[in-house]
Scaffold this motif. Structure first.
Motif, PDB file in Angstrom:
ATOM      1  N   LEU B  32       0.805  -1.233   0.000  1.00 49.23           N
ATOM      2  CA  LEU B  32       0.000   0.000   0.000  1.00 49.23           C
ATOM      3  C   LEU B  32       0.833   1.276   0.000  1.00 49.23           C
ATOM      4  O   LEU B  32       0.692   2.109  -0.900  1.00 49.23           O
ATOM      5  N   PRO B  33       1.729   1.465   0.993  1.00 51.59           N
ATOM      6  CA  PRO B  33       2.509   2.713   0.975  1.00 51.59           C
ATOM      7  C   PRO B  33       3.437   2.823  -0.228  1.00 51.59           C
ATOM      8  O   PRO B  33       3.629   3.906  -0.781  1.00 51.59           O
ATOM      9  N   LEU B  34       3.978   1.661  -0.665  1.00 51.16           N
ATOM     10  CA  LEU B  34       4.895   1.713  -1.814  1.00 51.16           C
ATOM     11  C   LEU B  34       4.152   2.119  -3.091  1.00 51.16           C
ATOM     12  O   LEU B  34       4.624   2.964  -3.859  1.00 51.16           O
ATOM     13  N   ALA B  35       2.969   1.504  -3.297  1.00 53.99           N
ATOM     14  CA  ALA B  35       2.186   1.820  -4.505  1.00 53.99           C
ATOM     15  C   ALA B  35       1.742   3.274  -4.481  1.00 53.99           C
ATOM     16  O   ALA B  35       1.794   3.969  -5.505  1.00 53.99           O
ATOM     17  N   LEU B  36       1.331   3.706  -3.304  1.00 56.31           N
ATOM     18  CA  LEU B  36       0.875   5.096  -3.174  1.00 56.31           C
ATOM     19  C   LEU B  36       2.014   6.062  -3.521  1.00 56.31           C
ATOM     20  O   LEU B  36       1.822   7.045  -4.242  1.00 56.31           O
ATOM     21  N   GLN B  37       3.199   5.724  -3.012  1.00 58.16           N
ATOM     22  CA  GLN B  37       4.353   6.576  -3.293  1.00 58.16           C
ATOM     23  C   GLN B  37       4.662   6.598  -4.797  1.00 58.16           C
ATOM     24  O   GLN B  37       4.937   7.641  -5.373  1.00 58.16           O
ATOM     25  N   LEU B  38       4.547   5.406  -5.421  1.00 57.90           N
ATOM     26  CA  LEU B  38       4.801   5.320  -6.872  1.00 57.90           C
ATOM     27  C   LEU B  38       3.802   6.169  -7.646  1.00 57.90           C
ATOM     28  O   LEU B  38       4.169   6.910  -8.557  1.00 57.90           O
ATOM     29  N   PHE B  39       2.537   6.043  -7.250  1.00 62.60           N
ATOM     30  CA  PHE B  39       1.487   6.821  -7.922  1.00 62.60           C
ATOM     31  C   PHE B  39       1.747   8.315  -7.786  1.00 62.60           C
ATOM     32  O   PHE B  39       1.638   9.069  -8.752  1.00 62.60           O
ATOM     33  N   ILE B 303      -1.856  17.579  -2.817  1.00 62.60           N
ATOM     34  CA  ILE B 303      -1.857  16.109  -2.914  1.00 62.60           C
ATOM     35  C   ILE B 303      -0.946  15.517  -1.849  1.00 62.60           C
ATOM     36  O   ILE B 303      -1.289  14.551  -1.170  1.00 62.60           O
ATOM     37  N   PHE B 304       0.238  16.146  -1.652  1.00 64.53           N
ATOM     38  CA  PHE B 304       1.182  15.593  -0.679  1.00 64.53           C
ATOM     39  C   PHE B 304       0.701  15.801   0.762  1.00 64.53           C
ATOM     40  O   PHE B 304       1.011  14.998   1.634  1.00 64.53           O
ATOM     41  N   ASP B 311      -0.568   8.454   4.810  1.00 64.92           N
ATOM     42  CA  ASP B 311       0.572   7.759   5.423  1.00 64.92           C
ATOM     43  C   ASP B 311       0.273   7.418   6.876  1.00 64.92           C
ATOM     44  O   ASP B 311       0.559   6.304   7.339  1.00 64.92           O
ATOM     45  N   ALA B 312      -0.323   8.394   7.571  1.00 67.14           N
ATOM     46  CA  ALA B 312      -0.644   8.174   8.989  1.00 67.14           C
ATOM     47  C   ALA B 312      -1.664   7.051   9.128  1.00 67.14           C
ATOM     48  O   ALA B 312      -1.532   6.168   9.996  1.00 67.14           O
ATOM     49  N   VAL B 313      -2.674   7.082   8.240  1.00 65.71           N
ATOM     50  CA  VAL B 313      -3.712   6.036   8.287  1.00 65.71           C
ATOM     51  C   VAL B 313      -3.084   4.676   8.021  1.00 65.71           C
ATOM     52  O   VAL B 313      -3.334   3.698   8.737  1.00 65.71           O
ATOM     53  N   ILE B 314      -2.214   4.645   6.982  1.00 64.58           N
ATOM     54  CA  ILE B 314      -1.575   3.373   6.627  1.00 64.58           C
ATOM     55  C   ILE B 314      -0.700   2.881   7.784  1.00 64.58           C
ATOM     56  O   ILE B 314      -0.669   1.691   8.103  1.00 64.58           O
ATOM     57  N   PHE B 315      -0.025   3.835   8.450  1.00 61.74           N
ATOM     58  CA  PHE B 315       0.839   3.449   9.570  1.00 61.74           C
ATOM     59  C   PHE B 315       0.008   2.802  10.690  1.00 61.74           C
ATOM     60  O   PHE B 315       0.374   1.749  11.226  1.00 61.74           O
ATOM     61  N   ILE B 316      -1.133   3.409  11.004  1.00 58.07           N
ATOM     62  CA  ILE B 316      -1.980   2.882  12.092  1.00 58.07           C
ATOM     63  C   ILE B 316      -2.540   1.513  11.709  1.00 58.07           C
ATOM     64  O   ILE B 316      -2.499   0.561  12.505  1.00 58.07           O
ATOM     65  N   VAL B 317      -3.021   1.445  10.428  1.00 58.16           N
ATOM     66  CA  VAL B 317      -3.564   0.159   9.965  1.00 58.16           C
ATOM     67  C   VAL B 317      -2.461  -0.897   9.984  1.00 58.16           C
ATOM     68  O   VAL B 317      -2.673  -2.043  10.398  1.00 58.16           O
ATOM     69  N   GLY B 318      -1.248  -0.500   9.561  1.00 57.10           N
ATOM     70  CA  GLY B 318      -0.107  -1.410   9.538  1.00 57.10           C
ATOM     71  C   GLY B 318       0.225  -1.902  10.937  1.00 57.10           C
ATOM     72  O   GLY B 318       0.449  -3.101  11.152  1.00 57.10           O
ATOM     73  N   HIS B 384       1.915   4.852 -15.216  1.00 57.18           N
ATOM     74  CA  HIS B 384       1.718   5.958 -16.168  1.00 57.18           C
ATOM     75  C   HIS B 384       0.259   6.034 -16.599  1.00 57.18           C
ATOM     76  O   HIS B 384      -0.402   7.063 -16.470  1.00 57.18           O
ATOM     77  N   ASP B 385      -0.252   4.878 -17.075  1.00 56.98           N
ATOM     78  CA  ASP B 385      -1.638   4.866 -17.554  1.00 56.98           C
ATOM     79  C   ASP B 385      -2.620   5.013 -16.397  1.00 56.98           C
ATOM     80  O   ASP B 385      -3.646   5.683 -16.530  1.00 56.98           O
ATOM     81  N   LEU B 386      -2.304   4.366 -15.271  1.00 56.53           N
ATOM     82  CA  LEU B 386      -3.226   4.443 -14.122  1.00 56.53           C
ATOM     83  C   LEU B 386      -3.359   5.876 -13.621  1.00 56.53           C
ATOM     84  O   LEU B 386      -4.460   6.341 -13.312  1.00 56.53           O
ATOM     85  N   VAL B 387      -2.230   6.574 -13.580  1.00 54.23           N
ATOM     86  CA  VAL B 387      -2.267   7.973 -13.131  1.00 54.23           C
ATOM     87  C   VAL B 387      -3.119   8.795 -14.088  1.00 54.23           C
ATOM     88  O   VAL B 387      -3.922   9.623 -13.676  1.00 54.23           O
ATOM     89  N   ARG B 388      -2.936   8.538 -15.396  1.00 53.07           N
ATOM     90  CA  ARG B 388      -3.715   9.272 -16.405  1.00 53.07           C
ATOM     91  C   ARG B 388      -5.207   9.027 -16.196  1.00 53.07           C
ATOM     92  O   ARG B 388      -6.011   9.941 -16.251  1.00 53.07           O
ATOM     93  N   VAL B 389      -5.552   7.720 -15.948  1.00 50.80           N
ATOM     94  CA  VAL B 389      -6.976   7.369 -15.825  1.00 50.80           C
ATOM     95  C   VAL B 389      -7.541   7.839 -14.481  1.00 50.80           C
ATOM     96  O   VAL B 389      -8.628   8.411 -14.418  1.00 50.80           O
ATOM     97  N   LEU B 390      -6.771   7.625 -13.418  1.00 53.99           N
ATOM     98  CA  LEU B 390      -7.307   7.907 -12.079  1.00 53.99           C
ATOM     99  C   LEU B 390      -7.208   9.373 -11.676  1.00 53.99           C
ATOM    100  O   LEU B 390      -8.102   9.914 -11.037  1.00 53.99           O
ATOM    101  N   PHE B 391      -6.111  10.034 -12.042  1.00 53.58           N
ATOM    102  CA  PHE B 391      -5.873  11.379 -11.502  1.00 53.58           C
ATOM    103  C   PHE B 391      -6.016  12.490 -12.534  1.00 53.58           C
ATOM    104  O   PHE B 391      -6.614  13.512 -12.262  1.00 53.58           O
ATOM    105  N   ILE B 392      -5.397  12.292 -13.707  1.00 49.63           N
ATOM    106  CA  ILE B 392      -5.337  13.406 -14.657  1.00 49.63           C
ATOM    107  C   ILE B 392      -6.564  13.420 -15.550  1.00 49.63           C
ATOM    108  O   ILE B 392      -7.164  14.446 -15.767  1.00 49.63           O
ATOM    109  N   ARG B 393      -6.944  12.299 -16.113  1.00 53.21           N
ATOM    110  CA  ARG B 393      -8.160  12.240 -16.928  1.00 53.21           C
ATOM    111  C   ARG B 393      -8.973  11.029 -16.556  1.00 53.21           C
ATOM    112  O   ARG B 393      -8.458   9.971 -16.466  1.00 53.21           O
TER     113      ARG B 393
END
Lengths: 311, 393
Positions: B32-39, B303-304, B311-318, B384-393
């Motif tokens: 979760l945190p790694l993917a989020l960071q990548l996104f 966004i950050f 991050d805090a939520v993920i930390f608590i859940v983790g 790349h494509d996921l960001v385009r679909v989810l965030f940019i368009r």
């Protein structure tokens, strides 16, 4: 090309090491030739224009620093020409595209051209464009009235305007190749002198004319008339076609209100037309607008000859 | 050692449900945190690279974010329109080169971007198939559009009406596809490019019909006078621009009054850019001049900020998951008391028992790590494509 020149230069160095004099000479000469061609070739500005006068101005001002193209076929009026897609792509690749402005060459509205490389040469006097009066308008849908006829466009037949158009071209060339400013300015000065000499000649010729009323075979002499104080009424006659009886009748009616003794043609008319006009008391003279190539003659020569025909 | 590994392996494969649950929990906590960071990194990269290559954007006063998103990413939210006079104003200033953009219409779900030919030079877009735009009514497709719609040069694409209820509105324009752009990995891949004038035809500002002064069918004329001819609704307006009717297409009114959504401004130098920005800071102008990088930086900062919360939520859940896993292992040890006792009776030491349990945990962690790594690779590949679909368009 620079790479080829470099390779040949390396060959020259190797030949020099081996002591091969002939190869040395050949490689050196080719290397030098290719380098010069590459350097000067890259420096040459590619300019496309929409009519011959602009091509002439650009060639005169740019001289060896520009390669000017005007790809319209010689037998076509460039104002009503529509280039094909391949020709438009050639225009797109030019460094500068010189437009006449004043709605000239309406094909520009129907094609994609690089806006940043377009130069409207008549923009500086656009407030003084002559527009068509009494044009038929039409309406459909919600748009209200509108007309498809707009501005008179043979701006260069007022030679003071032609000089201004040449000035705009000179400025555009200087912006594109500032290193050649001195050459462009010198060439422009010579061209301006030629244009303004014709301007003064026409002024003096018209001042000496006892009758300033004229007919024109086509409505293209509006700027000429305005600048030099001529009173021109136009018909729509083709120089290479005999006018119909209806057209002669119209001229007859026009003669009663506008008793002109001369008709200006944009090209040499048929002898039959000359004779019939003469019978009506109207002499024919040719004043070529030179929108397209002037039968191999240059713009200024043709315009000097035009100026001399006015009596 | 190999015996310990064998016994541990047999244990984890025998208790499939427990193992799968533990592996899934650990994998999710890792991925979760790694993917989020990548996104977020990819979003920032995409947003910033586009913004950085666009020095200034001029548009109507209003939301600078809408203006930036529409101009850079052809977002559906169209900012208030400005006229071509704005582009002319920039040209006259001699401080910058203007590139008008009109991103308002759509064709089969993709934005139609009306712009000048210079746009392709500025963005470094190259033609992969066919040729560039030449005549009115032609379009060039972004690589993704061509791929998804299965279109190639020679095919046609029809513009979509702005609303389905606009029955009496402008006819859709059937555009000729003349080229497909090389993949640029930007919003340009998802756009249909037309000349600005073609966009105005789509809007109805330019149109084609037979010459009314020489109409062959007298029934299309409602009224005729010396100075004006009025046509009725029977007058056919062309919905496709072809070589045979190109001459009949025309525009009415002052071209400088025609609309654009924004003007990309390329200053000649830094000083020119600063002067231009200064000119449009004043209150009495109806335009705004934005620096897309600043707008996108602001967006990324938000966004950050959200990311910190995530991050805090993920930390608590983790933390909760780690505690739950610890509980699972502790309870597992209790449940396995008889089994451990049997192992002792067989003569194994306490250390062997610790090694056995440690190996089981290690197998679960390694499996989770492998899965986590694989998922991160997949996410990275599609980011790349996921960001385009989810965030940019």
């Amino acid at each position: 090309m620079i790479w080829c020149a470099y390779c040949l230069f390396v060959d020259y160095l190797e030949a020099r090491q081996r002591g091969n004099l002939e190869l040395r000479k050949t490689a050196w000469a080719f290397s030098l030739f290719l380098y010069c061609t590459a350097v000067f070739g890259l420096d040459t500005l590619s300019v496309y224009t929409v009519n011959y006068p602009l091509k002439y101005f650009a060639e005169r001002i740019g001289a060896e620093h520009v390669e000017v193209s005007f790809p319209a076929p010689a037998d076509i009026d460039p104002a009503f020409w529509l280039p094909d897609a391949e020709t438009i792509i050639q225009y797109q690749q030019a460094d500068l595209i010189l437009l006449n402005g004043a709605d000239y060459a309406r094909w520009i509205d129907k094609v994609s051209l690089p806006r940043l490389r377009l130069v409207n040469t008549s923009r500086v006097f656009q407030e003084h464009y002559l527009t068509v009066a009494n044009a038929t308008t039409h309406s459909h849908g919600l748009e209200g009235e509108h007309s498809h006829v707009g501005t008179f466009f043979t701006t260069w037949l007022d030679f003071s305007q032609a000089a201004q158009q040449a000035r705009v071209i000179a400025d555009a060339l200087v912006r594109a190749r500032p290193a050649h400013r001195a050459s462009f300015e010198k060439n422009y000065a010579a061209l301006e002198k030629g244009l303004l000499t014709i301007d003064r000649r026409l002024q003096s010729k018209v001042e000496a004319m006892s009758e300033r009323r004229l007919f024109a075979s086509h409505p293209i002499y509006q700027y000429l008339a305005r600048r030099y104080g001529l009173d021109i009424k136009s018909v729509l006659w083709e120089p290479d076609e005999l006018p119909s009886e209806e057209q002669w009748a119209l001229l007859g009616r026009m003669l009663s209100s506008h008793p002109a003794a001369t008709m200006i043609w944009e090209g040499p008319p048929l002898q039959a037309s000359i004779d019939r006009l003469r019978a009506l008391g109207v002499e024919s003279i040719v004043f070529e607008p030179c929108a397209n190539a002037c039968n191999g003659q240059d713009f200024l020569s043709v315009m000097r000859r035009n100026a001399e025909t006015l009596n | 050692m190999i015996e310990t590994l064998y016994v541990a392996w047999r244990y984890v494969t025998y208790n499939k449900i427990k193992t799968v649950t533990l592996v899934a929990c650990v994998t999710l906590i890792g991925v979760l945190p790694l993917a989020l960071q990548l996104f977020l990194n990819e979003s920032a990269r995409q947003l910033l690279s586009r913004a950085e290559s666009t020095p200034l954007v001029m548009g109507a006063k209003g939301s600078s974010l809408d203006l930036a998103m529409n101009t850079l990413y052809f977002d559906d939210e169209v900012p208030e329109l400005i006229s071509m006079a704005a582009a002319e104003e920039i040209t006259q200033s001699d401080l910058a080169a203007p590139i008008p953009v009109y991103a308002r219409f759509q064709a089969r779900g993709f934005p139609i971007v009306g712009t000048s030919f210079d746009y392709f030079d500025v963005r470094g877009l190259e033609i992969e198939q066919g040729r560039s735009l030449a005549l009115l009514g032609e379009c060039v497709l972004g690589a993704t559009v061509a791929e998804r719609l299965g279109l190639k040069p020679g095919d046609s694409l029809v513009s979509s009406p702005e609303t389905v209820f606009d029955i009496a509105g402008i006819y859709p324009l059937k555009m000729k596809v003349v080229g497909v752009l090389q993949r640029a990995y930007t919003s340009d891949d998802l756009a249909v490019f037309v000349d600005l004038k073609s966009a105005w035809v789509i809007q109805g500002l330019g149109h084609g019909h037979e010459d009314l002064a020489r109409a062959k069918d007298p029934s299309v004329i409602l009224d005729r006078s010396d100075r004006n001819v009025i046509a009725n609704a029977k007058l056919v307006q062309y919905t496709e621009i072809t070589e045979s009717n190109l001459d009949d297409f025309h525009f009415h009114g002052d071209p400088e009054a025609y609309p654009v959504s924004a003007v990309i401004v390329i200053p000649h130098d830094v000083k020119s850019g600063t002067i231009l920005r200064g000119r449009y800071v004043e209150q009495d102008t109806s335009y705004q001049m934005i620096t897309p990088k600043e707008v996108i930086d602001g967006l990324l900062a938000n966004i950050f900020r959200i990311k910190n919360v995530l991050d805090a939520v993920i930390f608590i859940v983790g933390l909760a998951t780690v505690l739950a896993i610890t509980l699972v292992f502790t309870l597992s040890l209790r449940l396995r008391q008889r089994e451990i006792h049997t192992i002792f009776k067989l003569g194994c030491s306490r250390l062997t028992m610790v090694r056995l349990l440690g190996t089981e945990i290690l197998i679960i962690l390694l499996t989770s790590a492998a899965l986590c790594g694989a998922l991160v690779v997949v996410v990275n590949y599609y980011s790349h494509d996921l960001v385009r679909v989810l965030f940019i368009r």
